[in-house]
Design an enzyme around this catalytic site. Structure first.
Site, short mmCIF file in Angstrom:
data_model
loop_
_atom_site.label_atom_id
_atom_site.label_comp_id
_atom_site.label_asym_id
_atom_site.label_seq_id
_atom_site.Cartn_x
_atom_site.Cartn_y
_atom_site.Cartn_z
N GLY A 74 -13.14 -9.22 2.67
CA GLY A 74 -13.69 -7.73 2.45
C GLY A 74 -14.72 -8.20 1.74
O GLY A 74 -15.73 -6.79 2.12
N THR A 75 -15.30 -9.12 1.17
CA THR A 75 -16.95 -8.93 0.32
C THR A 75 -17.68 -8.66 1.90
O THR A 75 -18.39 -8.05 1.86
CB THR A 75 -17.41 -10.42 0.03
OG1 THR A 75 -16.50 -10.93 -0.90
CG2 THR A 75 -18.95 -10.49 -0.50
N GLN A 77 -8.32 -3.21 -2.88
CA GLN A 77 -6.51 -3.46 -3.90
C GLN A 77 -5.80 -2.81 -2.83
O GLN A 77 -4.48 -2.71 -3.87
CB GLN A 77 -7.32 -2.95 -5.13
CG GLN A 77 -8.07 -4.21 -5.20
CD GLN A 77 -7.29 -5.43 -5.77
OE1 GLN A 77 -6.35 -5.25 -6.07
NE2 GLN A 77 -8.32 -6.60 -5.75
N SER A 110 -8.92 -6.91 3.15
CA SER A 110 -8.42 -7.77 3.05
C SER A 110 -7.46 -8.75 2.93
O SER A 110 -6.69 -7.61 2.18
CB SER A 110 -9.43 -8.20 1.70
OG SER A 110 -9.13 -9.80 1.71
N HIS A 170 -6.05 -11.79 1.91
CA HIS A 170 -5.63 -12.54 0.94
C HIS A 170 -5.23 -11.80 -0.46
O HIS A 170 -4.65 -11.96 -1.19
CB HIS A 170 -6.47 -13.27 0.12
CG HIS A 170 -7.59 -13.14 -0.49
ND1 HIS A 170 -7.51 -13.44 -1.69
CD2 HIS A 170 -8.56 -12.37 0.15
CE1 HIS A 170 -8.74 -13.48 -1.96
NE2 HIS A 170 -9.38 -12.49 -0.88
N THR A 183 -17.94 -17.20 17.06
CA THR A 183 -16.25 -16.94 17.13
C THR A 183 -14.92 -16.89 16.06
O THR A 183 -15.10 -17.57 14.89
CB THR A 183 -15.92 -18.45 17.46
OG1 THR A 183 -16.90 -19.03 18.79
CG2 THR A 183 -14.28 -19.02 18.34
N CYS A 228 -14.21 -12.20 -9.58
CA CYS A 228 -15.31 -12.67 -9.06
C CYS A 228 -16.36 -13.04 -10.98
O CYS A 228 -17.61 -13.25 -10.25
CB CYS A 228 -15.68 -11.39 -8.15
SG CYS A 228 -14.24 -11.57 -7.44
#
Length: 393
Positions: free
Chosen positions: A71-72, A182, A202, A204, A246, A335
């Protein structure tokens, strides 16, 4: 008893995800860019995953999904990609509008752009952390080129009125980005109806592996190139030339499986999480040292958060005490949970410096049961009693 209540930080990969990743590593380990049989098998797996992620947000063209490392990176690609592209057109920095409650993956790139000469308007929020559409409308300038508003705030759970905000930006011909990390997999997202041009995801956060994310880029047709972005990585031109390198195929395959499962289970799982969330708030409603944070109605379905005004207790201290009791929670965003500085999110919402250090977040997931909620609420009350007595002494 061990209870994990930090699903906004990360989620455990599902068994179906792990199995698909293992098959990929064993059988589809070729480079998707290679033209031979091994590459073709990998490319087929890659494109199936692209379709699965696109379906999660009802994107009509799988090519509108650009895979990233998370996501970052998706947020950075949106912010830097748009501004670098437009800088070529305008030959001078323009104007960006963002909310004052953005995740650091948006806020920090925007601060970097401000240091490079871009004009930035940070939209205020109310006590619940909500952006006013009227404030967005007032902030727009003739040189405004990008609006970025987080969809679901990770620290306090507030859902922004993205449909209304996006419509304002679109009416002025301004690109609109939202960080939906989120929200995706927890609430329905339909980018064919939602007026957004870019949307970050994201893996995860939806029971996929860490190390995979995606940026959705609106397309008027199934073209494979974007008219609004300049890549921030140069190399072999993978991902339609927008994200060289890749592809991490096992992670992406896991992301795709997680997205497909989340879409299928969302109608029932979202309602279950809302019930548990509201139950948690009710169980703690008589705990006067806790003040709920975020919007109580327009809220992420799995998200419970509080602060402790008029105390000298920090959220980080409560996290440690709950961990000793076998319960994993977070002090604000994962974070920043290791830092002792006041939360910029709570500060933006009008809380004083001491209170802004006291925020805690308890987020629920697939493994959370009603018994877990009841036990955790009881333990939190006991921890608070012990901690507040110690502070008073």
């Amino acid at each position: 008893m061990q209870i994990y209540l930090d699903y906004s930080a990360t989620t455990p990969p599902r068994q179906e995800v792990l199995s698909a990743m293992q098959v990929t590593m064993q059988q589809h380990w070729g480079n998707p860019s290679s033209l031979h049989h091994w590459g073709n098998r990998a490319a087929t797996a890659l494109e199936r995953s692209r379709q699965q992620v696109a379906a999660l947000i009802n994107a009509p063209y799988p090519e509108s999904i650009v895979f990233t490392a998370g996501g970052t990176e998706a947020n950075n690609l949106a912010v830097f990609g748009v501004t670098q592209h437009l800088l070529q057109q305008h030959s001078a920095p323009q104007h960006i509008i963002v909310s004052s409650v953005e995740h650091s993956a948006v806020a920090n790139p925007v601060r970097e752009l401000a240091a490079r000469g871009w004009q930035v308007t940070w939209l205020p929020v109310n006590r619940q952390g909500t952006v006013s559409p009227a404030d967005l409308h007032s902030a727009i300038q003739p040189i405004s080129v990008l609006v970025s508003i987080i969809y679901g705030q990770s620290e306090v759970g507030t859902l922004q009125p993205i449909a209304e905000l996006g419509a304002i930006a679109r009416s002025h011909g301004i690109l609109f980005h939202t960080d939906a990390v989120q929200v995706a997999g927890r609430l329905p997202i339909d980018v064919q109806q939602l007026p957004v041009d870019l949307l970050s995801l994201s893996s995860h956060k939806i029971y996929g592996p860490q190390g995979a994310g995606a940026l959705y880029i609106r397309q008027s047709s199934g073209v494979s190139t974007s008219p609004v972005l300049k890549p921030i990585l140069e190399g072999g031109g993978q991902e339609h030339g927008l994200r060289s390198g890749t592809q991490a195929l096992p992670n992406i395959v896991g992301f795709g499986v997680a997205a497909e499962l989340a879409a299928a289970e969302m109608p029932t799982e979202t309602l279950r999480l809302i019930h548990l969330r509201d139950r948690f708030f009710n169980l703690l409603s008589d705990t006067h040292s806790l003040t709920p944070t975020g919007d109580p109605r327009h809220r992420l379905p799995h998200h419970v958060s509080f602060c402790l005004p008029r105390t000298r207790t920090t959220g980080k201290h409560l996290v440690r005490q709950m961990n000793l009791a076998g319960i994993g929670i977070s002090a604000g965003s994962a974070c920043h949970s290791g830092q002792l500085t006041p939360s910029p999110i709570l500060t933006a919402m009008g809380f004083d410096e001491s209170t802004a250090k006291s925020g805690i977040r308890l987020t629920l997931g697939r493994q959370t049961s009603e018994a877990d909620v009841e036990w955790s609420a009881m333990v939190l009350k006991q921890v608070l009693e012990r901690v507040l007595v110690a502070v008073a002494v």
